[in-house]
Scaffold this motif. Structure first.
Motif, PDB file in Angstrom:
ATOM      1  N   ASP A  50      41.586 -28.595  82.318  1.00 30.21           N
ATOM      2  CA  ASP A  50      40.393 -28.743  81.485  1.00 30.21           C
ATOM      3  C   ASP A  50      39.378 -27.627  81.704  1.00 30.21           C
ATOM      4  N   ALA A  51      39.776 -26.590  82.429  1.00 28.15           N
ATOM      5  CA  ALA A  51      38.908 -25.430  82.641  1.00 28.15           C
ATOM      6  C   ALA A  51      39.779 -24.192  82.841  1.00 28.15           C
ATOM      7  N   LEU A  52      39.239 -23.052  82.421  1.00 24.29           N
ATOM      8  CA  LEU A  52      39.941 -21.780  82.547  1.00 24.29           C
ATOM      9  C   LEU A  52      39.098 -20.783  83.318  1.00 24.29           C
ATOM     10  N   VAL A  53      39.763 -19.902  84.044  1.00 24.94           N
ATOM     11  CA  VAL A  53      39.136 -18.704  84.589  1.00 24.94           C
ATOM     12  C   VAL A  53      39.856 -17.550  83.903  1.00 24.94           C
ATOM     13  N   ILE A  54      39.073 -16.720  83.230  1.00 27.69           N
ATOM     14  CA  ILE A  54      39.638 -15.592  82.507  1.00 27.69           C
ATOM     15  C   ILE A  54      39.242 -14.313  83.233  1.00 27.69           C
ATOM     16  N   LEU A  55      40.240 -13.599  83.733  1.00 28.07           N
ATOM     17  CA  LEU A  55      40.000 -12.295  84.339  1.00 28.07           C
ATOM     18  C   LEU A  55      40.012 -11.295  83.195  1.00 28.07           C
ATOM     19  N   ALA A  56      38.904 -10.557  83.040  1.00 26.27           N
ATOM     20  CA  ALA A  56      38.763  -9.679  81.890  1.00 26.27           C
ATOM     21  C   ALA A  56      38.191  -8.329  82.281  1.00 26.27           C
ATOM     22  N   LYS A  57      38.462  -7.368  81.430  1.00 25.10           N
ATOM     23  CA  LYS A  57      37.894  -6.030  81.580  1.00 25.10           C
ATOM     24  C   LYS A  57      36.766  -5.920  80.553  1.00 25.10           C
ATOM     25  N   PRO A  58      35.509  -5.861  81.018  1.00 23.40           N
ATOM     26  CA  PRO A  58      34.400  -5.762  80.074  1.00 23.40           C
ATOM     27  C   PRO A  58      34.243  -4.345  79.538  1.00 23.40           C
ATOM     28  N   ALA A  59      33.889  -4.247  78.254  1.00 27.40           N
ATOM     29  CA  ALA A  59      33.678  -2.937  77.623  1.00 27.40           C
ATOM     30  C   ALA A  59      32.220  -2.499  77.731  1.00 27.40           C
ATOM     31  N   GLY A  60      31.424  -3.253  78.455  1.00 29.14           N
ATOM     32  CA  GLY A  60      30.001  -2.949  78.614  1.00 29.14           C
ATOM     33  C   GLY A  60      29.309  -4.176  79.154  1.00 29.14           C
ATOM     34  N   PRO A  61      27.983  -4.214  79.085  1.00 26.76           N
ATOM     35  CA  PRO A  61      27.257  -5.392  79.578  1.00 26.76           C
ATOM     36  C   PRO A  61      27.738  -6.658  78.879  1.00 26.76           C
ATOM     37  N   THR A  62      27.838  -7.735  79.636  1.00 31.33           N
ATOM     38  CA  THR A  62      28.311  -8.991  79.074  1.00 31.33           C
ATOM     39  C   THR A  62      27.174  -9.835  78.520  1.00 31.33           C
ATOM     40  N   CYS A  63      26.033  -9.818  79.167  1.00 29.41           N
ATOM     41  CA  CYS A  63      24.922 -10.686  78.765  1.00 29.41           C
ATOM     42  C   CYS A  63      24.191 -10.123  77.546  1.00 29.41           C
ATOM     43  N   HIS A  64      23.740 -11.013  76.684  1.00 34.77           N
ATOM     44  CA  HIS A  64      22.984 -10.593  75.498  1.00 34.77           C
ATOM     45  C   HIS A  64      21.668  -9.908  75.857  1.00 34.77           C
ATOM     46  N   THR A  65      21.224 -10.058  77.123  1.00 31.68           N
ATOM     47  CA  THR A  65      19.986  -9.403  77.572  1.00 31.68           C
ATOM     48  C   THR A  65      20.218  -7.943  77.942  1.00 31.68           C
ATOM     49  N   GLY A  66      21.492  -7.520  77.972  1.00 32.90           N
ATOM     50  CA  GLY A  66      21.831  -6.164  78.383  1.00 32.90           C
ATOM     51  C   GLY A  66      22.244  -6.067  79.839  1.00 32.90           C
ATOM     52  N   GLU A  67      22.186  -7.182  80.548  1.00 32.98           N
ATOM     53  CA  GLU A  67      22.617  -7.210  81.946  1.00 32.98           C
ATOM     54  C   GLU A  67      24.148  -7.214  82.014  1.00 32.98           C
ATOM     55  N   THR A  68      24.672  -6.684  83.107  1.00 35.34           N
ATOM     56  CA  THR A  68      26.117  -6.638  83.320  1.00 35.34           C
ATOM     57  C   THR A  68      26.735  -8.028  83.256  1.00 35.34           C
ATOM     58  N   SER A  69      26.075  -8.992  83.871  1.00 36.94           N
ATOM     59  CA  SER A  69      26.537 -10.370  83.950  1.00 36.94           C
ATOM     60  C   SER A  69      25.421 -11.288  83.479  1.00 36.94           C
ATOM     61  N   CYS A  70      25.776 -12.458  82.985  1.00 37.53           N
ATOM     62  CA  CYS A  70      24.760 -13.452  82.642  1.00 37.53           C
ATOM     63  C   CYS A  70      24.117 -14.033  83.904  1.00 37.53           C
ATOM     64  N   PHE A  71      24.730 -13.786  85.052  1.00 40.55           N
ATOM     65  CA  PHE A  71      24.238 -14.312  86.327  1.00 40.55           C
ATOM     66  C   PHE A  71      23.536 -13.204  87.101  1.00 40.55           C
ATOM     67  N   TYR A  72      22.384 -12.786  86.617  1.00 39.35           N
ATOM     68  CA  TYR A  72      21.653 -11.657  87.201  1.00 39.35           C
ATOM     69  C   TYR A  72      20.417 -12.093  87.978  1.00 39.35           C
TER      70      TYR A  72
END
Length: 133
Positions: A93-115
């Motif tokens: 019922d849950a996934l962990v997705i290992l991914a290669k980001p093409a740039g910042p992930t967060c809509h705020t421009g931060e690399t991660s949403c957990f900044y």
């Protein structure tokens, strides 16, 4: 996903059949982790269509609960998340997705949403402190 007989607990937890268990509104949690740094980038939800498109395209799709619509991460910013591996938890019922980001992930421009981190024992008005991601 095709219809099939319900799996036993042993089949679900130890077997090789992929049978995602969506919640009562048709969603499951997806945690996206940077394949290189192992930083958590984003936590969001997938419905059956988002999961299917993620698997088919190799780009992470989500279901937006606020907009009630499908969402291809990077659709407007170009900062797609390229799937490298999908891991499924024990009860599927849950996934962990290992991914290669093409740039910042967060809509705020931060690399991660957990900044930001929550400072222990701080007053809520000043409890969040930015961290390097």
């Amino acid at each position: 996903m095709s219809e099939r007989a319900p799996l036993s607990t042993a089949q679900r937890e130890q077997g090789s059949i992929f049978a995602p268990k969506f919640d009562s509104v048709g969603l499951l949690s997806a945690v996206v982790v940077d394949v290189t740094s192992r930083d958590v980038l984003v936590v969001a939800f997938m419905n059956e269509e988002a999961l299917r498109l993620t698997r088919e395209t190799g780009k992470v799709h989500f279901w937006s609960r606020s907009r009630q619509s499908l969402w291809l991460k990077g659709e407007t910013s170009g900062n797609f998340l390229e799937v490298q591996e999908i891991r499924v938890d024990c009860d599927q019922d849950a996934l962990v997705i290992l991914a290669k980001p093409a740039g910042p992930t967060c809509h705020t421009g931060e690399t991660s949403c957990f900044y930001r981190k929550l400072e222990p024992d701080a007053d809520d008005a000043v409890a969040l402190v930015k961290v390097k991601t």
